[in-house]
Design a protein around this motif. Structure first.
Motif: not given
Length: 419
Positions: A64-72
Motif C-alpha cells: 500500500h502507498e505509505l507516502w509520496r514526495a516530489p523528486s524531479g
C-alpha cells in the motif's frame, strides 16, 4: 654615536592610496560574501543518526502507498543506509522510509540538476549537483543519514547531466563532457570539452564529439559518443583516474554502428573486463534488431544476445545495480545481467522498469510488483500495487520492508498497510 634615521613621512597621496586599497578589499570581501553558496543556503540536520531498517525476510502479500514526495532531481529512487533522499527545486531532503517525515533538509537558492544517494554501504553520501553560470557545476556532498555537510566541489559542466555512481566513483555526464570524482570529491578524470586545458595533450585527441551515454564500474568509464568524421556511434573506454603522467588513459575506442540515423546505443554495465551495451539495431544492419552487445575494455565486440526491446531506447531508462545483478528496461522487457561479467542472464517480458534484489528479484509490472527467481526468471508471486493513472517508467529500490518507486517526478513508498 649612531645617526638617527628620520621616520618615513606619509604624503597625502599615500593616505589616499591606502584608503582606496582598504575600500577595494572590503568590496571584494562583500562580493565574495554576496556570491558565496553558504550565504543562500539553509541546512537543517537530523539530531541523531537514524536507525537502519533490518533487511526484510519476506515481503507482505499486499503493498500500500505509505507516502509520496516530489523528486524531479532523481531519476531512480535514491536510497541511503536508513533514509530516502529526494530532490526537488533547490532542496535535498532525507526522509524516514516508513512515514516520509523529513529528517533533514539542505536548500540552496539554485536549481538542483541531479541528486543521488551514493555508497550506502560505506560513505553513505547524498550528492546534489546545483546549476550556476557554468552549468550543472556546484556539487555538495551531505551525510545521507543526518544531512551534515561533508564537502563541496565546482568545475565546468554541461547544462544537463546524468549523475550515477559505482563502488568507487561518482560520474557526472553531459552531452559534451564528463568527469568522475571519489567520495572525497577529488576529481578522477574529465573528458570531452575542456574550455581552458592546462595541458592539451592530457586526453585522447578527437574532434567535435557529442556524448550520448556513459557509465562507470571496475575503475573504467565507458562512453557512447559520436565525433567528426564518424559515420556511426563510437564506444570509448577510459580509466576512471589519471595515469602517473596525469593523462587520461584510453583502453580502446571503436565505431560500433555503421550509421547514426537511429537512436544511439546505451551503456548498461561496466566491469573490470567488459562493457555491456543495449543497441536498438537501427544503425547496425537491417536484420540486427535489439541486442545486448558485450565488448572488451578494448571496445572490441565479444558477443551479442537478441532481446525484446524498442529500436529507440526509452528516454529516462537507467540501469540499476542490485547486489550482484544489473537490470535495464528496454521498453518491452527487463534484461538482467551478471554484475561481475556483464553477461545477460535472463530477460523478463511485459515489465515497466528495472528491478531490485530483496527476497527475490522484484520487477515492476502493470498493476503489481512481480517477484522472480533471480536465476531462472520464473515468477514466484505478484504483489498488487495501485499506481492510479501513472503509465510511465517505474524504477524501484528496497529499504528494509519498504519498496521505494520512482514514478516520473515523484517518489512513492510502498509497504504493509499502516495499523
Amino acid at each position: 654615536m649612531a645617526a638617527r634615521i628620520a621616520p618615513e613621512r606619509r604624503t597625502r597621496l599615500d593616505l589616499v592610496i591606502t584608503a582606496l586599497l582598504v575600500v577595494a578589499a572590503l568590496a571584494a570581501a562583500l562580493i565574495l560574501w554576496w556570491t558565496a553558496p553558504a550565504r543562500s543556503t539553509e541546512s537543517v540536520t537530523a539530531e541523531q543518526e537514524p536507525a537502519t531498517p533490518l533487511p526484510t525476510e519476506s515481503l507482505p502479500t499486499e503493498l500500500h502507498e505509505l507516502w509520496r514526495a516530489p523528486s524531479g532531481a532523481t531519476q531512480v529512487p535514491s536510497v541511503g543506509k536508513a533514509t530516502v533522499v529526494t530532490g526537488d527545486g533547490g532542496t535535498m531532503t532525507g526522509r524516514d522510509p516508513a512515514t516520509g517525515d523529513e529528517l533533514w533538509h539542505y536548500t540552496r537558492d539554485a536549481e538542483l540538476c541531479a541528486a543521488v544517494a551514493a555508497w550506502p554501504g560505506g560513505e553513505n553520501d547524498a550528492l546534489g549537483v546545483y546549476r550556476n553560470s557554468r552549468g550543472c557545476s556546484e556539487v555538495t556532498a551531505l551525510d545521507a543519514g543526518t544531512g551534515a555537510r561533508k564537502g563541496n566541489r565546482s568545475s565546468d559542466a554541461d547544462a544537463e547531466i546524468t549523475l550515477s555512481y559505482d563502488k568507487t566513483f561518482a560520474l557526472a555526464a553531459g552531452d559534451t563532457r564528463l568527469e568522475t570524482w571519489g567520495s572525497n570529491l577529488v576529481r578522477g578524470i574529465e573528458y570531452g570539452r575542456v574550455d581552458a586545458p592546462v595541458n592539451p595533450d592530457v586526453a585522447p585527441e578527437r574532434d567535435r564529439c557529442r556524448l550520448f551515454s556513459a557509465a562507470s564500474g571496475g575503475d573504467r568509464v565507458a562512453v557512447i559518443e559520436r565525433c567528426a568524421p564518424d559515420t556511426g556511434y563510437r564506444l570509448t573506454v577510459l580509466s576512471s583516474t589519471l595515469t602517473s603522467e596525469e593523462k587520461v588513459r584510453e583502453w580502446g575506442s571503436h565505431q560500433i554502428t555503421d550509421t547514426s540515423h537511429g537512436a544511439p546505443p546505451v551503456v548498461v554495465a561496466v566491469t573490470d573486463d567488459t562493457v555491456s551495451v543495449y543497441d536498438g539495431g537501427a544503425d547496425s544492419g537491417a536484420d540486427a534488431g535489439p541486442t545486448v552487445r558485450l565488448f572488451g575494455v578494448d571496445a572490441v565486440q565479444q558477443s551479442a544476445r537478441t532481446v525484446e526491446g524498442e529500436a529507440t531506447p526509452p528516454t529516462g531508462s537507467l540501469p540499476l545495480t542490485a547486489r550482484a545483478l544489473v537490470t535495464y528496461w528496454t521498453g518491452r522487457s527487463t534484461v538482467v545481467l551478471d554484475g561481475g561479467t556483464g553477461q545477460p542472464r535472463i530477460q523478463i517480458s511485459d515489465t515497466i522498469g528495472p528491478g531490485e534484489v530483496a527476497t527475490g528479484l522484484l520487477v515492476p509490472v502493470a498493476g503489481a510488483v512481480s517477484v522472480r527467481d533471480p536465476v531462472s526468471g520464473r515468477e514466484l508471486r505478484r504483489i498488487p500495487v495501485d499506481r492510479g493513472d501513472y503509465t510511465g517508467i517505474v524504477s524501484l529500490r528496497v529499504l528494509g520492508p519498504y519498496v521505494i518507486e520512482q514514478r516520473g517526478d515523484e517518489v512513492v513508498a510502498l509497504g504493509p498497510r499502516p495499523e
